[in-house]
Structures are given as structure tokens and as C-alpha cells.
Enzyme design. Structure first.
Site, PDB file in Angstrom:
ATOM      1  N   MET A   1     -12.036   4.809  -0.236  1.00 16.39           N
ATOM      2  CA  MET A   1     -12.891   4.552   0.611  1.00 16.39           C
ATOM      3  C   MET A   1     -13.845   6.166   0.692  1.00 16.39           C
ATOM      4  O   MET A   1     -13.193   7.003   0.619  1.00 16.39           O
ATOM      5  CB  MET A   1     -11.939   4.503   1.867  1.00 16.39           C
ATOM      6  CG  MET A   1     -11.007   3.071   2.173  1.00 16.39           C
ATOM      7  SD  MET A   1      -9.642   3.388   2.876  1.00 16.39           S
ATOM      8  CE  MET A   1      -8.593   3.184   1.628  1.00 16.39           C
TER       9      MET A   1
ATOM     10  N   SER B   1       0.909  -1.560  -0.159  1.00 18.63           N
ATOM     11  CA  SER B   1       0.102   0.329  -0.052  1.00 18.63           C
ATOM     12  C   SER B   1       0.339   1.269  -0.135  1.00 18.63           C
ATOM     13  O   SER B   1       1.734   1.248   0.638  1.00 18.63           O
ATOM     14  CB  SER B   1      -1.022  -0.079   1.442  1.00 18.63           C
ATOM     15  OG  SER B   1      -1.555   1.703   1.176  1.00 18.63           O
TER      16      SER B   1
ATOM     17  N   ASP C   1      -6.364  -6.930   4.244  1.00 21.47           N
ATOM     18  CA  ASP C   1      -5.905  -4.813   4.307  1.00 21.47           C
ATOM     19  C   ASP C   1      -6.514  -4.790   5.586  1.00 21.47           C
ATOM     20  O   ASP C   1      -7.385  -4.490   6.309  1.00 21.47           O
ATOM     21  CB  ASP C   1      -6.814  -4.233   2.857  1.00 21.47           C
ATOM     22  CG  ASP C   1      -5.886  -3.103   2.865  1.00 21.47           C
ATOM     23  OD1 ASP C   1      -4.670  -3.024   3.552  1.00 21.47           O
ATOM     24  OD2 ASP C   1      -6.432  -2.243   2.249  1.00 21.47           O
TER      25      ASP C   1
ATOM     26  N   ASP D   1      -5.188   3.379  -2.426  1.00 25.34           N
ATOM     27  CA  ASP D   1      -5.797   3.821  -1.325  1.00 25.34           C
ATOM     28  C   ASP D   1      -6.440   5.235  -1.143  1.00 25.34           C
ATOM     29  O   ASP D   1      -5.634   6.164  -0.819  1.00 25.34           O
ATOM     30  CB  ASP D   1      -5.126   3.935   0.678  1.00 25.34           C
ATOM     31  CG  ASP D   1      -5.418   2.267   0.535  1.00 25.34           C
ATOM     32  OD1 ASP D   1      -6.018   1.632   0.650  1.00 25.34           O
ATOM     33  OD2 ASP D   1      -3.829   1.904   1.193  1.00 25.34           O
TER      34      ASP D   1
ATOM     35  N   MET E   1      -9.204   7.825  -0.162  1.00 18.86           N
ATOM     36  CA  MET E   1     -10.180   8.247   1.441  1.00 18.86           C
ATOM     37  C   MET E   1     -10.343  10.061   0.994  1.00 18.86           C
ATOM     38  O   MET E   1      -9.118  10.496   0.744  1.00 18.86           O
ATOM     39  CB  MET E   1      -8.928   8.676   2.293  1.00 18.86           C
ATOM     40  CG  MET E   1      -8.323   7.387   2.821  1.00 18.86           C
ATOM     41  SD  MET E   1      -7.851   7.089   4.476  1.00 18.86           S
ATOM     42  CE  MET E   1      -6.610   5.938   4.408  1.00 18.86           C
TER      43      MET E   1
ATOM     44  N   HIS F   1      -1.124  -1.422  -4.399  1.00 20.46           N
ATOM     45  CA  HIS F   1      -2.814  -1.003  -3.340  1.00 20.46           C
ATOM     46  C   HIS F   1      -2.655   0.209  -3.155  1.00 20.46           C
ATOM     47  O   HIS F   1      -1.618   1.045  -3.176  1.00 20.46           O
ATOM     48  CB  HIS F   1      -2.649  -1.984  -2.579  1.00 20.46           C
ATOM     49  CG  HIS F   1      -3.777  -1.501  -1.462  1.00 20.46           C
ATOM     50  ND1 HIS F   1      -4.577  -2.115  -1.677  1.00 20.46           N
ATOM     51  CD2 HIS F   1      -3.884  -0.581  -0.496  1.00 20.46           C
ATOM     52  CE1 HIS F   1      -5.924  -1.766  -1.172  1.00 20.46           C
ATOM     53  NE2 HIS F   1      -5.686  -0.851   0.250  1.00 20.46           N
TER      54      HIS F   1
ATOM     55  N   HIS G   1      -8.220   1.048  -4.100  1.00 19.30           N
ATOM     56  CA  HIS G   1      -9.301   0.993  -3.454  1.00 19.30           C
ATOM     57  C   HIS G   1     -10.137   2.060  -2.743  1.00 19.30           C
ATOM     58  O   HIS G   1      -8.654   2.833  -1.981  1.00 19.30           O
ATOM     59  CB  HIS G   1      -8.205   0.513  -1.260  1.00 19.30           C
ATOM     60  CG  HIS G   1      -9.009   0.025  -0.372  1.00 19.30           C
ATOM     61  ND1 HIS G   1      -8.459  -0.242   1.247  1.00 19.30           N
ATOM     62  CD2 HIS G   1     -10.441   0.057  -0.094  1.00 19.30           C
ATOM     63  CE1 HIS G   1      -9.148  -0.058   2.056  1.00 19.30           C
ATOM     64  NE2 HIS G   1     -10.708   0.214   1.370  1.00 19.30           N
TER      65      HIS G   1
ATOM     66  N   MET H   1     -10.720  -6.107   5.801  1.00 18.30           N
ATOM     67  CA  MET H   1     -10.452  -4.920   6.250  1.00 18.30           C
ATOM     68  C   MET H   1      -9.836  -6.201   7.429  1.00 18.30           C
ATOM     69  O   MET H   1     -10.756  -6.216   8.310  1.00 18.30           O
ATOM     70  CB  MET H   1     -11.030  -4.121   6.245  1.00 18.30           C
ATOM     71  CG  MET H   1     -11.450  -2.674   4.964  1.00 18.30           C
ATOM     72  SD  MET H   1     -10.258  -2.679   4.241  1.00 18.30           S
ATOM     73  CE  MET H   1      -8.932  -1.958   5.642  1.00 18.30           C
TER      74      MET H   1
HETATM   75  C1  DX5 Z   1      -6.313   1.377   5.440  1.00 23.23           C
HETATM   76  C2  DX5 Z   1      -5.205   1.073   4.289  1.00 23.23           C
HETATM   77  C3  DX5 Z   1      -4.767  -0.605   3.868  1.00 23.23           C
HETATM   78  C4  DX5 Z   1      -3.573   0.465   4.888  1.00 23.23           C
HETATM   79  C5  DX5 Z   1      -2.670  -0.646   5.499  1.00 23.23           C
HETATM   80  O1  DX5 Z   1      -7.656   2.090   5.382  1.00 23.23           O
HETATM   81  O2  DX5 Z   1      -6.835   0.755   3.603  1.00 23.23           O
HETATM   82  O3  DX5 Z   1      -4.730  -0.288   3.112  1.00 23.23           O
HETATM   83  O4  DX5 Z   1      -2.716   0.985   4.199  1.00 23.23           O
HETATM   84  O5  DX5 Z   1      -1.278  -0.366   5.765  1.00 23.23           O
HETATM   85  P1  DX5 Z   1      -0.953  -0.844   6.965  1.00 23.23           P
HETATM   86  O6  DX5 Z   1       0.091  -2.310   6.246  1.00 23.23           O
HETATM   87  O7  DX5 Z   1       0.098  -0.067   8.004  1.00 23.23           O
HETATM   88  O8  DX5 Z   1      -1.506  -1.364   8.424  1.00 23.23           O
HETATM   89 ZN    ZN Z   2      -6.483  -0.478   1.197  1.00 24.17          ZN
END
Ligand code: DX5
Ligand code: ZN
Length: 221
Positions: A69, A9, A176, A36, A38, A34, A67, A138
Site C-alpha cells: 500500500m 496478516s 482482505d 502489509d 503502508m 500476509h 501487500h 479489499m
Molecule cells: C488493511 C490490510 C489488511 C488488514 C486486515 O489495509 O490490508 O491486511 O491487516 O486486518 P483485519 O483482518 O483485522 O481486517
Molecule cells: Zn493486506
């Protein structure tokens, strides 16, 4: 060994050097990037969007796994497809029309998937297995990197593995949050085949050493 995939990620990467970071992590053995997204609405954090996806796209050949969010979901899907995403996942409770959003992702040429928070029930899967290429569980509450793996996720992984196997479909099972060298094998034993890891990889100086150590753990499963 099953066909396991490691998906770093970039949430924990150095954003000032993102092109170099993704190139380095792929050279170190990453199978997937990956990504993310947000929105400071669905989750209490704000990260990166389609422009950044487009910017890193020429740097790597591996699939980019977006991903989402975000809420709402649909409007941003074509933008990510145009920006070079290969996989797009979203949280079912963030879409008013889950079936339509899954179809929209596939219509835009991407693999489609649903993401389940630790407390989100799996019943959303009941009528859409034929529209899924990936299921993402998750193992932390979404919003931040560097959190601890929530152990009861293992049971959920096992439940989803059973559903996938019973369906006879080729659906990836990704986990994840809080994945490290010392718990990746447990997640694999429960039935996951794709492992997101942010801080465990980008938080360390030698990406290859971490990815190699993860693969050595997976060989033992
Ligand atoms: C959290 C993200 C993850 C995050 C994982 O909301 O979706 O992808 O980056 O990070 P680690 O591996 O540090 O938990
Ligand atoms: Zn993620």
C-alpha cells in the site's frame, strides 16, 4: 473442498515478538504470511518494510505475501524480492505503468498481483490477465486492521471469479479485510480461495482454534 488458503496478516501481531508470532501462526496452520506495507502517503498509516520481511524470512517456510500500500511502487519491488517475498501485490492506481510493474515483480522472481479497493473498478484487469498470479480484493478500505467487512465486496468477488474462470488461467483470488470465522464461508461461496485475516487470528489467544474454525466453515462450502 477446494484448495483454500488462510493468510494471517501480521498487522495485528505483536511486533515486539514477530519471529515467534509468525512461527506460532504457521504451526497453528497458516498457509501464507500476509505482510502489509503502508507508507503514510498512499494510505494514512505507516508499517513495515523490507528489513522486517528479511528478519522474519528465516522463521517460516510458507510463502510471504507482500501487500504494497505504497506510492510509488516500482522502486521498492526489488528490495522486497531480495528480502524473501514470494508474492507481491500492489494497487493499480498507485502505479503509472501497471503492466511494467507486474513484469518487474515477475522479473524479480515473485508472483505478481493487483489489489482493488472497494471502489476501484475492475477494468484494470482487462489487458493484464496473462501477467497475474493473484488478484486481491479489499473488503475494507486499506490502512487499518480491525475494520468491518463491506458486504458489496461479495458481488465483486463473484465478478472476478467469473473473469478468472473465463480466462482459464491459474490465478489466486484473495480477499482482505474483516474476514472472520462467521463470514469466511460466504467469501468462499462467492469465489475467493485465499483469505487474509489479521485481527480475527492475532487478536485471539489461540491461533489454532481460530484457523481450525475457519477451515471447518470452509469444509461446508
Ligand atoms: C488493511 C490490510 C489488511 C488488514 C486486515 O489495509 O490490508 O491486511 O491487516 O486486518 P483485519 O483482518 O483485522 O481486517
Ligand atoms: Zn493486506
Amino acid at each position: 473442498m477446494a484448495n483454500y488458503r488462510i493468510a494471517p496478516s501480521i498487522l495485528s501481531a505483536d511486533f515486539a515478538r514477530l519471529g515467534e508470532e509468525v512461527r506460532n501462526v504457521v504451526t497453528a496452520g497458516a498457509d501464507i504470511i500476509h505482510f502489509d506495507v503502508m507508507d503514510n502517503h498512499y494510505v494514512p498509516n505507516l508499517t513495515i518494510g523490507p528489513l522486517v520481511c528479511e528478519a522474519i524470512r528465516p522463521h517460516v517456510q510458507v510463502p510471504i505475501d507482500v501487500h504494497l500500500m505504497v506510492k510509488p511502487v516500482d522502486r521498492i519491488v526489488p528490495d522486497f524480492a531480495k528480502a524473501g517475498a514470494n508474492i507481491i501485490t500492489f494497487h493499480p492506481e498507485a502505479s503509472d505503468h501497471v503492466d511494467r510493474t507486474l513484469q518487474l515483480i515477475r522479473d524479480n522472481g515473485c508472483k505478481a498481483g493487483l489489489v482493488f479497493n472497494p471502489a476501484t473498478p475492475l477494468h484494470y484487469l482487462e489487458h493484464v490477465m496473462d501477467k497475474l498470479d493473484i488478484i486481491l480484493l479489499m473488503s475494507v478500505n486499506p490502512g487499518f486492521g480491525g475494520q468491518s467487512f463491506i458486504p458489496h465486496t461479495l458481488k465483486k468477488i463473484a465478478s472476478v471469479r467469473k473473469l478468472i474462470d473465463e480466462s482459464g488461467r491459474d490465478i489466486m483470488l484473495e480477499v482482505d479485510g474483516g474476514i472472520k470465522v462467521d463470514n469466511i464461508a460466504e467469501a468462499a461461496r462467492a469465489g475467493a480461495d485465499t483469505f487474509v485475516a489479521g485481527s480475527a487470528i492475532f487478536g485471539k489467544p489461540d491461533y489454532k482454534a481460530v484457523i481450525d474454525a475457519m477451515r471447518s466453515e470452509l469444509v461446508k462450502v
